[in-house]
Design a protein around this motif. Structure first.
Motif, short mmCIF file in Angstrom:
data_model
loop_
_atom_site.label_atom_id
_atom_site.label_comp_id
_atom_site.label_asym_id
_atom_site.label_seq_id
_atom_site.Cartn_x
_atom_site.Cartn_y
_atom_site.Cartn_z
N ARG A 1 44.80 -6.41 -19.42
CA ARG A 1 46.02 -7.06 -19.95
C ARG A 1 46.55 -6.30 -21.16
O ARG A 1 47.74 -6.12 -21.33
N THR B 1 46.45 -11.46 -12.45
CA THR B 1 45.48 -12.18 -11.63
C THR B 1 45.79 -12.00 -10.15
O THR B 1 44.92 -11.68 -9.34
N GLN B 2 47.04 -12.20 -9.79
CA GLN B 2 47.46 -12.10 -8.39
C GLN B 2 47.26 -10.68 -7.86
O GLN B 2 46.75 -10.49 -6.76
N SER C 1 52.35 -10.07 -16.78
CA SER C 1 51.97 -11.44 -17.14
C SER C 1 50.54 -11.71 -16.67
O SER C 1 50.02 -11.03 -15.76
N GLN C 2 49.92 -12.70 -17.26
CA GLN C 2 48.56 -13.07 -16.87
C GLN C 2 48.53 -13.47 -15.40
O GLN C 2 47.63 -13.08 -14.65
N ARG C 3 49.52 -14.23 -14.98
CA ARG C 3 49.59 -14.68 -13.59
C ARG C 3 49.72 -13.49 -12.63
O ARG C 3 49.06 -13.43 -11.60
N MET C 4 50.60 -12.55 -12.96
CA MET C 4 50.81 -11.40 -12.08
C MET C 4 49.58 -10.48 -12.06
O MET C 4 49.23 -9.94 -11.01
N ARG D 1 43.57 -9.85 -7.36
CA ARG D 1 43.06 -10.50 -6.14
C ARG D 1 43.52 -9.73 -4.90
O ARG D 1 42.75 -9.53 -3.97
#
Length: 136
Positions: free
Chosen positions: A59, A71-72, A66-69, A75
């Motif tokens: 990060r 993570t996605q 973004s944190q969400r992006m 994965r």
């Protein structure tokens, strides 16, 4: 036939059995290429190239994700077999991401692409400026 046309045909033939088939959604190469056409995958792979990193390190290394992006994308890359996720039994648990063998094998062609970008970057920027100026 021009040299460029011939090269395009060779690349298409290597990508799919039927020349021109790569533009068809049923081409078996498209679903893999799609993973590397997004904004973040290559940046994450390049960031992991020197050494494994924890989520927070990734990060900080890519501050505009973004944190969400993040993570996605992590994965998705793990699903594709490009990276491994290792959980350490600490409190709280820490997680480290590293490139797999197949992920590491992607570094050579990505390096070629980066050299191409560096060689043509100024021409691309000039073309953008010209295009944007025409539209203003």
């Amino acid at each position: 036939m021009s040299e460029t046309d011939e090269l395009a045909r060779e690349v298409a033939a290597e990508a799919c059995a039927v020349p021109g088939h790569f533009v068809d959604q049923s081409c078996p190469v498209r679903d893999v290429l799609q993973r590397f056409g997004d904004k973040w995958s290559i940046l994450i792979i390049l960031t992991l190239a020197p050494q494994p990193r924890r989520f927070g390190q990734l990060r900080r290394a890519i501050p505009d994700i973004s944190q969400r992006m993040l993570t996605q994308t992590l994965r998705n890359l793990q699903r594709e077999g490009m990276l491994a996720r290792q959980v350490f039994p600490t409190n709280p648990p820490s997680v480290e991401y590293s490139l797999t063998e197949i992920g590491t094998s992607l570094l050579q062609p990505v390096g070629e692409l980066l050299r191409w970008v560096e060689a043509h970057r100024e021409r691309i920027h000039a073309a953008r400026r010209a295009f944007d100026g025409d539209r203003a």
